[in-house]
Design a protein around this motif. Structure first.
Motif, short mmCIF file in Angstrom:
data_model
loop_
_atom_site.label_atom_id
_atom_site.label_comp_id
_atom_site.label_asym_id
_atom_site.label_seq_id
_atom_site.Cartn_x
_atom_site.Cartn_y
_atom_site.Cartn_z
N UNK A 281 33.13 14.51 -42.67
CA UNK A 281 34.24 13.66 -42.73
C UNK A 281 35.53 14.28 -42.76
N UNK A 282 35.47 15.68 -42.79
CA UNK A 282 36.58 16.43 -42.66
C UNK A 282 36.84 17.32 -41.31
N UNK A 283 37.42 17.15 -40.21
CA UNK A 283 37.61 18.01 -39.28
C UNK A 283 37.88 19.29 -39.65
N UNK A 284 38.69 19.84 -40.62
CA UNK A 284 39.43 20.81 -40.89
C UNK A 284 37.89 21.96 -41.08
N UNK A 285 36.94 21.42 -41.54
CA UNK A 285 35.62 22.40 -41.95
C UNK A 285 34.80 22.58 -40.65
N UNK A 286 35.32 22.40 -39.40
CA UNK A 286 34.33 22.63 -38.15
C UNK A 286 34.30 23.97 -38.11
N UNK A 287 32.83 24.28 -37.74
CA UNK A 287 32.70 25.65 -37.51
C UNK A 287 31.90 25.99 -36.41
N UNK A 288 31.52 24.96 -35.51
CA UNK A 288 30.90 25.30 -34.26
C UNK A 288 31.26 24.32 -33.31
N UNK A 289 31.13 24.51 -31.81
CA UNK A 289 31.33 23.57 -30.75
C UNK A 289 30.37 24.05 -29.75
N UNK A 290 29.98 23.02 -28.81
CA UNK A 290 28.94 23.23 -27.80
C UNK A 290 28.91 22.26 -26.72
N UNK A 291 28.67 22.53 -25.76
CA UNK A 291 28.84 21.47 -24.46
C UNK A 291 27.51 20.55 -24.15
N UNK A 292 27.55 19.39 -24.27
CA UNK A 292 26.48 18.52 -24.02
C UNK A 292 26.21 18.47 -22.58
N UNK A 293 24.91 18.58 -22.19
CA UNK A 293 24.52 18.57 -20.81
C UNK A 293 23.93 17.30 -20.44
N UNK A 294 23.42 16.34 -21.44
CA UNK A 294 23.10 15.04 -20.98
C UNK A 294 21.57 15.51 -21.20
#
Length: 334
Positions: A281-294
Motif C-alpha cells: 500500500x506504500x510505494x515508498x517501500x518498493x525494493x525491486x523492479x522487473x520487466x514483464x514478458x507476457x
C-alpha cells in the motif's frame, strides 16, 4: 565468392526475420499503435500521466484516521448500492481534491463537507452536506446522472459533478485511489461488470526494443548500483533497456514506479514494469523492479546470488505491487 556472399546475405535476412517474429510472438501483436486491450466496465482505472503526479505524493499509509474512515464509508456505501469500483474511485478522487478527504465545516462561499457541496445550489441543508452518509449518497446520486461515467477517465466524471475551474486536478489522485481500493476494498470482482470493456492505454511501440535489450543481457552478473554494460542491478537493467528504446527512466525502482502509465498489475502486457514493495500500500517501500514478458514470464536482475535471468511470475506473489507501469506511454484520453 559472389554466391557465398549472397548466401550469407540470405541467411542474415532470414535470421533477422526470425528474430522479429520471435519478438512479435512474445508481444502478442503489441506495437501496432492502435492495439487496445480492455478492462471490465466499472473497474478501477489508473492511467496517470507522470506530469500529473501530485506535488506532494500521498500514500495510503499517510492517510489519517478521518481520511481512512471516510474512504471506508465511500467503499461501504458503494457496495451497499451495488456500484462498481470505478464509482468508489471517482468519489475518492473527488473527495481528495475538494477536501483532502476531510469533512470540512468551511469552504469557498457556502461550500461544505467532503465534496464541498453548496446548500445554496440545492445540494441539501447545512446539516445534510456535513453528514458523511448523506454526502456520499448524494455524490453517487449525481454520478449516476453523468452520461458514460463507467467508460471515461475517473477524473473526468468527478469534474462533471464538481464543475471545477481546474478540471485536470482530479486526475492526480488516480494512483492513490487505486491503491486505497486495493488496500481496503476487499474482493471487488462481484461489483465489476464482465460483459463489457473499456479501453486502456495501448502497449508502447518501444516495448519490443526494451525487451530485446533486456533479454540480450541475460546471463550477466548482478551488481548492486550497476547500470551496465557488464553488470546491472534491477533498476539499472530497466533504465538501460528503455534507454535503448529512446525512453528515459529515473535511476531507482521507487522512482520508476511513477515514470509512466499505471495500470492494474493483472492487466500487464509485455514490456510493462512490475514492482515489489515491503508494504504494497506504500510505494515508498518498493525494493525491486522487473520487466514483464507476457505468458507469466519476466526478466530481472534479482540479486547477487543469480545472474540476470528469465523466470516465471505469479500475480499473487508476496510483495507484488497492485499496479504495473508502462514507460513512455501517454494517458489514453476518454
Amino acid at each position: 565468392m559472389r554466391r557465398w556472399l549472397v548466401g550469407l546475405l540470405v541467411i542474415g535476412v532470414l535470421g533477422g526475420l526470425i528474430a522479429l517474429a520471435a519478438i512479435s510472438t512474445l508481444l502478442g501483436g503489441v506495437g501496432s499503435g492502435d492495439f487496445m486491450f480492455g478492462a471490465p466496465c466499472g473497474s478501477v482505472l489508473a492511467t496517470t500521466d507522470p506530469r500529473e503526479a501530485p506535488r506532494v505524493a500521498v500514500r495510503v499509509s499517510d492517510l489519517d484516521a478521518e481520511q481512512r474512515a471516510i474512504v471506508e464509508q465511500i467503499i461501504a456505501i458503494g457496495k451497499q448500492r451495488r456500484l462498481p469500483p470505478r464509482a468508489w474511485q471517482i468519489a475518492i478522487q473527488a473527495g481528495m481534491t475538494e477536501s483532502r478527504l476531510h469533512n470540512l465545516p468551511y469552504g469557498d462561499r457556502d461550500s461544505l463537507g467532503i465534496f464541498q457541496m453548496r446548500p445554496s445550489q440545492g445540494w441539501g441543508s447545512v446539516a445534510q452536506v456535513t453528514d458523511p452518509v448523506y454526502e456520499i449518497n448524494k455524490f453517487y446520486d449525481k454520478l449516476l446522472m453523468v452520461p458514460g461515467w463507467e467508460n471515461q477517465r475517473p477524473g473526468d466524471s468527478a469534474q462533471a459533478i464538481e464543475r471545477s475551474a481546474f478540471p485536470a486536478r482530479y486526475h492526480q489522485w488516480e494512483p492513490l485511489a487505486v491503491n486505497v481500493i486495493g488496500t481496503v476494498g476487499g474482493d471487488v470482482t462481484e461489483y465489476v461488470k464482465a460483459s463489457c470493456t473499456t479501453p486502456l492505454p495501448a502497449p508502447s511501440e518501444v516495448a519490443g526494443r526494451a525487451i530485446q535489450y533486456a533479454l540480450g543481457e541475460v546471463g550477466k552478473p548482478y551488481v548492486w548500483g550497476a547500470t551496465g554494460p557488464n553488470a546491472y542491478d534491477c533498476s539499472g537493467l530497466m533504465l538501460r533497456s528503455y534507454q535503448s528504446a529512446g525512453v528515459t527512466l529515473p535511476r531507482v525502482a521507487a522512482q520508476q514506479y511513477w515514470a509512466g502509465t499505471q495500470l492494474p498489475v493483472r492487466q500487464a502486457q509485455p514490456g510493462d514494469l512490475l514492482f515489489w514493495g515491503y508494504d504494497t500500500s506504500n510505494p515508498d517501500t518498493i525494493h525491486h523492479v522487473a520487466m514483464y514478458l507476457g505468458n507469466g514470464r519476466m526478466v530481472e536482475a534479482a540479486n547477487q546470488t543469480v545472474p540476470l535471468r528469465q523466470r516465471a511470475v505469479n500475480f499473487d506473489e508476496h510483495e507484488l505491487m497492485p499496479l504495473a507501469v508502462r514507460p513512455g506511454v501517454p494517458v489514453a484520453k476518454a
